[in-house]
Design a protein around this motif. Structure first.
Motif, PDB file in Angstrom:
ATOM      1  N   GLU A   1      80.855  31.519 -28.403  1.00 22.34           N
ATOM      2  CA  GLU A   1      79.622  31.198 -29.125  1.00 22.34           C
ATOM      3  C   GLU A   1      78.909  32.440 -29.642  1.00 22.34           C
ATOM      4  OE1 GLU A   1      78.403  27.034 -26.909  1.00 22.34           O
ATOM      5  OE2 GLU A   1      77.843  28.917 -25.946  1.00 22.34           O
ATOM      6  N   LEU A   2      79.042  33.554 -28.954  1.00 25.68           N
ATOM      7  CA  LEU A   2      78.348  34.779 -29.348  1.00 25.68           C
ATOM      8  C   LEU A   2      79.205  35.698 -30.216  1.00 25.68           C
ATOM      9  CD1 LEU A   2      76.599  35.559 -25.949  1.00 25.68           C
ATOM     10  CD2 LEU A   2      75.607  34.453 -27.969  1.00 25.68           C
TER      11      LEU A   2
ATOM     12  N   THR B   1      72.490  24.040 -28.831  1.00 23.61           N
ATOM     13  CA  THR B   1      72.164  24.966 -29.924  1.00 23.61           C
ATOM     14  C   THR B   1      70.968  25.844 -29.593  1.00 23.61           C
ATOM     15  OG1 THR B   1      73.033  23.359 -31.497  1.00 23.61           O
ATOM     16  CG2 THR B   1      71.626  25.089 -32.391  1.00 23.61           C
TER      17      THR B   1
ATOM     18  N   GLY C   1      80.377  23.036 -25.808  1.00 22.88           N
ATOM     19  CA  GLY C   1      79.548  24.226 -25.972  1.00 22.88           C
ATOM     20  C   GLY C   1      78.161  24.030 -25.387  1.00 22.88           C
ATOM     21  N   HIS C   2      77.412  25.119 -25.350  1.00 25.03           N
ATOM     22  CA  HIS C   2      76.031  25.068 -24.876  1.00 25.03           C
ATOM     23  C   HIS C   2      75.142  24.449 -25.959  1.00 25.03           C
ATOM     24  CE1 HIS C   2      77.912  28.303 -22.449  1.00 25.03           C
ATOM     25  NE2 HIS C   2      77.196  27.735 -21.507  1.00 25.03           N
TER      26      HIS C   2
ATOM     27  N   VAL D   1      71.945  28.641 -27.185  1.00 21.95           N
ATOM     28  CA  VAL D   1      72.707  29.708 -27.853  1.00 21.95           C
ATOM     29  C   VAL D   1      71.759  30.577 -28.671  1.00 21.95           C
ATOM     30  CG1 VAL D   1      74.524  30.205 -29.539  1.00 21.95           C
ATOM     31  CG2 VAL D   1      74.837  28.351 -27.877  1.00 21.95           C
ATOM     32  N   LYS D   2      70.812  29.947 -29.386  1.00 21.54           N
ATOM     33  CA  LYS D   2      69.836  30.712 -30.171  1.00 21.54           C
ATOM     34  C   LYS D   2      69.009  31.614 -29.264  1.00 21.54           C
ATOM     35  CE  LYS D   2      65.981  30.347 -33.419  1.00 21.54           C
ATOM     36  NZ  LYS D   2      65.479  31.618 -32.998  1.00 21.54           N
TER      37      LYS D   2
ATOM     38  N   GLU E   1      84.855  28.776 -33.316  1.00 27.41           N
ATOM     39  CA  GLU E   1      84.864  29.256 -31.928  1.00 27.41           C
ATOM     40  C   GLU E   1      86.128  28.761 -31.240  1.00 27.41           C
ATOM     41  OE1 GLU E   1      81.263  27.366 -30.798  1.00 27.41           O
ATOM     42  OE2 GLU E   1      80.013  28.831 -31.828  1.00 27.41           O
TER      43      GLU E   1
ATOM     44  N   LYS F   1      71.161  34.608 -28.296  1.00 26.31           N
ATOM     45  CA  LYS F   1      71.322  35.533 -29.425  1.00 26.31           C
ATOM     46  C   LYS F   1      70.029  36.311 -29.672  1.00 26.31           C
ATOM     47  CE  LYS F   1      75.061  33.204 -31.871  1.00 26.31           C
ATOM     48  NZ  LYS F   1      75.501  32.514 -33.095  1.00 26.31           N
TER      49      LYS F   1
ATOM     50  N   TRP G   1      80.597  31.087 -23.658  1.00 29.57           N
ATOM     51  CA  TRP G   1      79.575  32.017 -24.149  1.00 29.57           C
ATOM     52  C   TRP G   1      80.185  33.065 -25.061  1.00 29.57           C
ATOM     53  CZ3 TRP G   1      74.795  31.205 -24.790  1.00 29.57           C
ATOM     54  CH2 TRP G   1      74.046  30.459 -23.885  1.00 29.57           C
TER      55      TRP G   1
END
Length: 148
Positions: free
Chosen positions: A67-68, A125, A122-123, A128-129, A75, A132, A64
């Motif tokens: 990704e952030l 998409t 990763g998580h 993640v959106k 990343e 965010k 996380w």
């Protein structure tokens, strides 16, 4: 077989290097032996110079973080070794969640990069959106990181 007193003392002094693994997620391109230090722009809140640096004992939390993270670099997740005292990250512990479920910590002392994790998943998409977007809504409401 019983250890003699000298062997017992030695085993107490020599902690295993694998006693606790810590991760740091970022977009920074670091090398083994580099130190991660305070004073760089935070990825959260007002994005001003960070008073703390962060690490976690879970791969998921470090994913996380990567990704952030702000920036254009790819990343990355590093295995790190704290060089001083670490404490629970108040954004992710008792002030918001009981205990420390993400095993997230902060420090003002540098972390030494000991390895890079190069294979990780990763998580999705859309997840993640969503995260965010949630962080942007909190920012718009004036709710920022306690760690700024």
């Amino acid at each position: 077989m019983e250890q003699n007193k000298d062997e017992q003392k030695l085993s107490l002094k020599c902690a295993s290097p694998f006693a606790q693994t810590y991760f740091h997620g970022t977009r920074a391109d670091l090398k083994i032996g580099d130190l991660i230090t305070i004073g760089f722009n935070s990825n959260y809140g007002h994005k001003k110079n960070a008073k703390y640096i962060f690490l976690t004992a879970t791969l998921d939390a470090s994913i996380w973080a990567a990704e952030l993270a702000i920036g254009e670099g790819r990343e990355r997740i590093y295995l790190v070794e704290p060089t001083g005292v670490i404490e629970d990250d108040p954004d992710l512990t008792d002030q918001k969640f009981p205990g420390n479920p993400t095993k997230s910590y902060r420090s003002t002392h540098p972390f030494r990069v000991v390895a890079e994790i190069t294979i990780w998943q990763g998580h999705p998409t859309e997840q993640v959106k969503t995260m965010k977007d949630h962080l942007e809504r909190l920012k718009a409401q004036g709710i920022n990181s306690l760690n700024d």
